[in-house]
Scaffold this active site. Structure first.
Site, PDB file in Angstrom:
ATOM      1  CG  HIS A  99      -2.301   0.527   0.903  1.00  0.00           C
ATOM      2  ND1 HIS A  99      -2.530   1.478  -0.079  1.00  0.00           N
ATOM      3  CD2 HIS A  99      -3.522   0.258   1.421  1.00  0.00           C
ATOM      4  CE1 HIS A  99      -3.819   1.762  -0.136  1.00  0.00           C
ATOM      5  NE2 HIS A  99      -4.456   1.029   0.765  1.00  0.00           N
ATOM      6  CG  ASP A 149      -2.938   4.850  -4.808  1.00  0.00           C
ATOM      7  OD1 ASP A 149      -2.378   4.873  -3.698  1.00  0.00           O
ATOM      8  OD2 ASP A 149      -2.795   5.729  -5.668  1.00  0.00           O
TER       9      ASP A 149
END
Length: 421
Positions: A393, A397
């Site tokens: 992450h 995204d």
């Protein structure tokens, strides 16, 4: 007689330390030149070091699981000539898999002796029914008081009443040497200690570091692979033994090769210390492989250049080499995205751990026939498989990950598009 100090040689590739995983010799043994001495591990590759001379072993200075520095004394030889030090050239990776860790047996205390009531009992009392362990004995308050005053634990008195209830007659028999419960000896608890060394230690350290440093998130989507499975079965039937048997993996690799050019940030390696994301044009696929020694990830290089059968051949060769412990360091490094599959044990969904420094991993779950509603046709049986993918992450995204999986899904559900430019 002279003594020779044998030191851990420079293994190369900037390695400063290595872990001793197995000795092939023992003190007092005479070894011949070039015979195997010891296995050491660097990263994920096992290296076998051979004897530089013919001599007798008089000391071993490291134990399996111990990490030693390059240049430190590993063992001592005794020869007929002069003593001194001896060194060897950097050895090649050993084909031998890491040995099974030693096991230490743990003594188990004997069970406690049977508990008896304070009242005398006959030498051979009749067998009493067993009350389930932990079950509170049923008895009237007056009986409980009598037992308390007589010093008789009611949990050891057999009850002949309804549902095992203890009566005054049952207590009388216990007081005069009748039926009593005898506690069962507890089952033995044998504890086996297994040192975590070698490849298993490397896996543990790598997994711990990866989960600590990477904020994972997983995205799971179901894929209708009915058409793909029909195509795979038809190709295998058509070519028989003339060509390698196709599994699902070559199709998935091809689908990744078609999808990743649209998502270059996922075919990448992230150097978090330098803060640099390195995107790769070539697809080097890591194939997570279970071996007797643990999980390793051999690398299928330039997968974008391979057709289905070349891909199937390469995957089979890599997996076989990994399971036999023949994979070298160059076979286990440099992947840009990893596939993990448990085959028929794949379950409904998984949350795979990223193979750092990669930023994505694609997990394959099992294929199952499920009823699927088709517009105007009601429910029909379809072959459904879940893809469970995890992403870093920090650089990926959620929206991008979802788009990537949906694009991959479209190629797998319409396999003809895999071969149309």
């Amino acid at each position: 007689m002279g003594r020779i100090s044998f030191k851990l040689p420079d293994i190369g590739e900037g390695i400063a330390t290595a872990e001793v995983t197995a000795w092939h010799v023992k003190v007092g043994e005479v070894v011949r030149e070039d015979s195997p001495l010891v296995d050491v591990m660097t990263d994920k590759a096992t290296v076998e070091i051979s004897a530089p001379v013919t001599a007798r072993i008089v000391a071993l200075n490291a134990t399996p699981g111990e990490t030693v520095a390059v240049g430190s004394e590993l063992l001592v030889f005794e020869t007929d000539g002069e003593g001194g030090e001896v060194s060897v050239a950097a050895p090649a990776p050993s084909p031998s898999p890491p040995p099974e860790p030693a096991r230490a047996e743990v003594a188990v205390e004997p069970p406690p002796p049977p508990v008896s009531v304070s009242a005398p009992v006959s030498a051979d009392p009749p067998p009493a029914p067993r009350r389930a362990p932990g079950t509170r004995p049923l008895a009237a308050p007056s009986i409980r008081r009598r037992a308390y005053e007589a010093g008789v634990p009611l949990q050891f008195v057999a009850g002949s009443g309804l549902e095992g209830r203890i009566t005054h007659a049952d207590l009388d028999r216990a007081l005069t040497g009748g039926e009593v419960f005898r506690p069962q000896a507890p089952p033995e608890d044998v504890v086996e200690e297994m040192p975590v060394i070698g490849l298993r230690r490397k896996i543990a350290e790598r997994m711990q570091d990866t989960k600590r440093r990477i904020p994972h998130f997983s995205y799971i989507e179901e894929v209708d692979v009915t058409a793909l499975e029909d195509l795979r079965a038809a190709l295998n039937a058509r070519h028989g033994k003339a060509r390698p048997r196709l599994t699902l993996l070559p199709f998935l690799v091809r689908a990744l090769a078609r999808t990743l050019p649209e998502f270059p940030g996922l075919n990448a390696r992230y150097d978090d210390e330098a803060g640099v994301l390195r995107k790769h044009a070539a697809l080097h696929v890591g194939i997570a492989t279970q071996t007797p020694a643990g999980l390793v990830v051999p690398v299928l290089r330039h997968a974008e250049r391979l057709d289905l059968w070349a891909c199937a051949t390469a995957i089979a060769a890599l997996a076989e080499a990994a399971r036999e412990g023949r994979s070298g360091r160059e076979d286990l490094t440099g992947s840009t995205l990893t596939i993990t599959s448990l085959g028929a044990l794949g379950g409904l969904a998984t949350t795979p751990v990223i193979n750092a420094p990669e930023v994505a991993i694609v997990g394959v779950n099992k294929i199952a026939v499920r009823p699927v509603y088709v517009e105007g046709g009601g429910f029909v049986p379809r072959k459904i498989m879940n893809l469970s993918s995890s992403f870093d992450h920090r650089v990926v995204d959620g929206f991008v990950a979802a788009e990537f999986v949906q694009r991959l899904r479209s190629f797998l559900e319409q396999p003809a598009t895999l071969f149309v430019e």
